[in-house]
Design a protein around this motif. Structure first.
Motif, PDB file in Angstrom:
ATOM      1  N   LEU A 287      43.896  -7.322  51.864  1.00  8.40           N
ATOM      2  CA  LEU A 287      43.080  -8.459  52.012  1.00  8.40           C
ATOM      3  C   LEU A 287      42.538  -8.543  53.570  1.00  8.40           C
ATOM      4  O   LEU A 287      41.435  -9.317  53.780  1.00  8.40           O
ATOM      5  CB  LEU A 287      43.289  -9.739  51.409  1.00  8.40           C
ATOM      6  CG  LEU A 287      43.101  -9.882  49.843  1.00  8.40           C
ATOM      7  CD1 LEU A 287      43.911 -11.133  49.572  1.00  8.40           C
ATOM      8  CD2 LEU A 287      41.664  -9.908  49.331  1.00  8.40           C
ATOM      9  N   LEU A 288      43.087  -8.168  54.614  1.00  9.01           N
ATOM     10  CA  LEU A 288      43.013  -8.296  55.971  1.00  9.01           C
ATOM     11  C   LEU A 288      41.712  -7.833  56.292  1.00  9.01           C
ATOM     12  O   LEU A 288      40.686  -8.147  57.166  1.00  9.01           O
ATOM     13  CB  LEU A 288      44.031  -7.795  56.839  1.00  9.01           C
ATOM     14  CG  LEU A 288      45.365  -8.005  56.755  1.00  9.01           C
ATOM     15  CD1 LEU A 288      46.334  -7.616  57.582  1.00  9.01           C
ATOM     16  CD2 LEU A 288      45.335  -9.881  57.084  1.00  9.01           C
TER      17      LEU A 288
ATOM     18  N   SER B 178      48.040  -8.978  50.174  1.00  9.08           N
ATOM     19  CA  SER B 178      47.650  -9.481  51.153  1.00  9.08           C
ATOM     20  C   SER B 178      47.175  -8.667  52.651  1.00  9.08           C
ATOM     21  O   SER B 178      46.410  -8.923  53.264  1.00  9.08           O
ATOM     22  CB  SER B 178      48.646 -10.587  51.805  1.00  9.08           C
ATOM     23  OG  SER B 178      49.829  -9.647  51.819  1.00  9.08           O
ATOM     24  N   THR B 179      47.894  -7.552  52.751  1.00 13.55           N
ATOM     25  CA  THR B 179      47.420  -6.338  53.494  1.00 13.55           C
ATOM     26  C   THR B 179      46.235  -5.878  53.320  1.00 13.55           C
ATOM     27  O   THR B 179      45.403  -5.998  54.313  1.00 13.55           O
ATOM     28  CB  THR B 179      48.786  -5.364  53.665  1.00 13.55           C
ATOM     29  OG1 THR B 179      49.963  -5.974  53.957  1.00 13.55           O
ATOM     30  CG2 THR B 179      48.397  -4.474  54.858  1.00 13.55           C
TER      31      THR B 179
ATOM     32  N   ALA C  91      52.534  -9.038  46.207  1.00 15.49           N
ATOM     33  CA  ALA C  91      52.025  -9.898  47.205  1.00 15.49           C
ATOM     34  C   ALA C  91      51.705  -9.123  48.607  1.00 15.49           C
ATOM     35  O   ALA C  91      50.739  -9.638  49.103  1.00 15.49           O
ATOM     36  CB  ALA C  91      52.531 -11.125  47.227  1.00 15.49           C
ATOM     37  N   LEU C  92      52.701  -8.674  48.967  1.00 12.16           N
ATOM     38  CA  LEU C  92      52.538  -8.001  50.346  1.00 12.16           C
ATOM     39  C   LEU C  92      51.379  -6.831  50.251  1.00 12.16           C
ATOM     40  O   LEU C  92      50.681  -6.940  51.080  1.00 12.16           O
ATOM     41  CB  LEU C  92      54.014  -7.355  50.737  1.00 12.16           C
ATOM     42  CG  LEU C  92      53.772  -6.776  52.261  1.00 12.16           C
ATOM     43  CD1 LEU C  92      53.635  -7.711  53.133  1.00 12.16           C
ATOM     44  CD2 LEU C  92      55.331  -5.922  52.367  1.00 12.16           C
TER      45      LEU C  92
END
Length: 389
Positions: free
Chosen positions: A83-84, A80-81, A76-77
């Protein structure tokens, strides 16, 4: 070399991640400055602010996310990183009506005037996590080869994105960036679970602290020396030789392609000489090359060395990344990679500010002398810190 690494588990996931992310980065490299200069009054001032914000956010966030990943390596980390960058393209495409949204997108994307190829100049927030993922998936003996291939493909993909920029509108480029950056995230969903396992290692606090210090200091000096000169090489040719934009673009493209291709030689350098000797040979030669460019006003020689210089500057990067993972350990790779990148970016920004002032005052050769002194001292530190590694 490609045949050896292609069969490694998880390699192709990272490969396609870098391909699509590189194309996205290439579209924004050209589109962003033209967009800012056309959309805002006092555009040059705003461009400097947006670049500064992108650089600072990349430096700080990249380090913090690297630390977080080392302590809690989750899918997940990682996603999500990544996706920035996609979120930033969405803002550019749909919400970029005021300085606030552009500022926000610049920070999320890590848009920076500092760095080479995809990662250093755009989207560098995710770079420490990418390096840590390689350390977790790829055995040590093959990491230099994998880092070389991934950095090479990122550079080529960046060139593709830049090439697309020559015939698309800025609005279309933001859409292309949005789509390709979103596509880059998909392979991360299928990374092998071993990338997110907590390795049971003995406590390495002393090793981590020393690696943090050593690679942060060398990263700082590397960034400072690069900031003094690299952004000003093209202005130097304009000043010395009045080189037109068209030919200079062609020379820059050649330099970028050769620099990217040279990365594939890194495994050979690593096997033959290791980290320290490879650094001394390539970057020591680079010091001489840069001084010749600045001091000997003979265009054919200067432009030849200009095309050669990026290869000398980047060829040892995969070896350095392998060395960081070996010295710091897999559990600390994200932290140390983030610290090295963060100090390099901030120092490069400071160096560029100093060099800009010196160029404005007509003291054109001073930054190049500064580069030579700082880069040479950095090589001394590499030998002192890592000579026995």
């Amino acid at each position: 070399m490609m045949k050896d690494v292609a069969s490694l588990r998880g390699f192709w996931h990272l490969f396609w991640f870098r391909v699509f992310r590189g194309i996205a980065a290439g579209t924004i490299v050209v589109a962003f400055p033209y967009f800012v200069l056309s959309a805002f009054s006092h555009g040059h001032m705003w461009l400097g602010i947006f670049y500064a914000v992108g650089t600072v956010v990349t430096a700080i966030a990249g380090f913090l996310l690297g630390v977080r990943f080392d302590r809690h390596p989750t899918r997940a980390l990682t996603i999500s990183t990544a996706l920035l960058l996609t979120i930033s393209f969405f803002i550019f495409a749909a919400l970029a009506h005021t300085w606030f949204f552009v500022l926000l997108a610049s920070g999320l994307a890590g848009v920076s005037a500092t760095g080479s190829m995809a990662g250093g100049g755009v989207g560098g927030i995710a770079v420490p996590l990418q390096g840590a993922l390689v350390a977790r998936i790829i055995p040590s003996r093959q990491r230099t080869a994998v880092y070389s291939v991934l950095t090479f493909v990122a550079g080529i993909s960046l060139a593709v994105g830049i090439g697309v920029s020559s015939f698309c509108s800025i609005e279309t480029l933001f859409i292309i960036g949005l789509v390709t950056s979103a596509l880059s995230v998909i392979p991360l969903f299928f990374l092998p679970s071993m990338a997110f396992e907590n390795h049971q290692e003995l406590p390495r606090d002393t090793v981590r602290t020393k690696a943090l210090f050593d690679f942060s200091i060398t990263g700082l000096l590397n960034g400072l020396s690069q900031g003094l000169t690299v952004p000003f090489l093209v202005p130097l040719f304009i000043l010395y030789y009045q080189t037109p934009r068209g030919p200079m673009s062609l020379y820059s493209l050649c330099a970028s392609v050769i620099g990217s291709g040279a990365l594939l030689l890194a495994p050979w350098f690593d096997r033959r000489w290791g980290l320290v000797k490879s650094m001394v040979i390539t970057r020591g030669t680079g010091i001489v090359v840069l001084l010749v460019i600045a001091l000997i006003r003979f265009f054919p020689l200067a432009i030849f060395l200009f095309i050669l210089f990026p290869a000398l500057r980047v060829i040892a990067l995969p070896i350095q990344q392998r060395a960081i993972t070996d010295i710091a350990g897999v559990q600390n790779a994200g932290t140390v990679l983030g610290a090295n990148q963060g100090t390099r970016l901030i120092a490069a920004s400071a160096g560029s500010a100093v060099a800009g002032y010196l160029f404005e005052q007509g003291l054109v050769t001073i930054p190049f002398y500064g580069y030579a002194i700082i880069a040479a001292y950095n090589l001394v530190l590499y030998r002192r810190f890592f000579g026995k590694k």
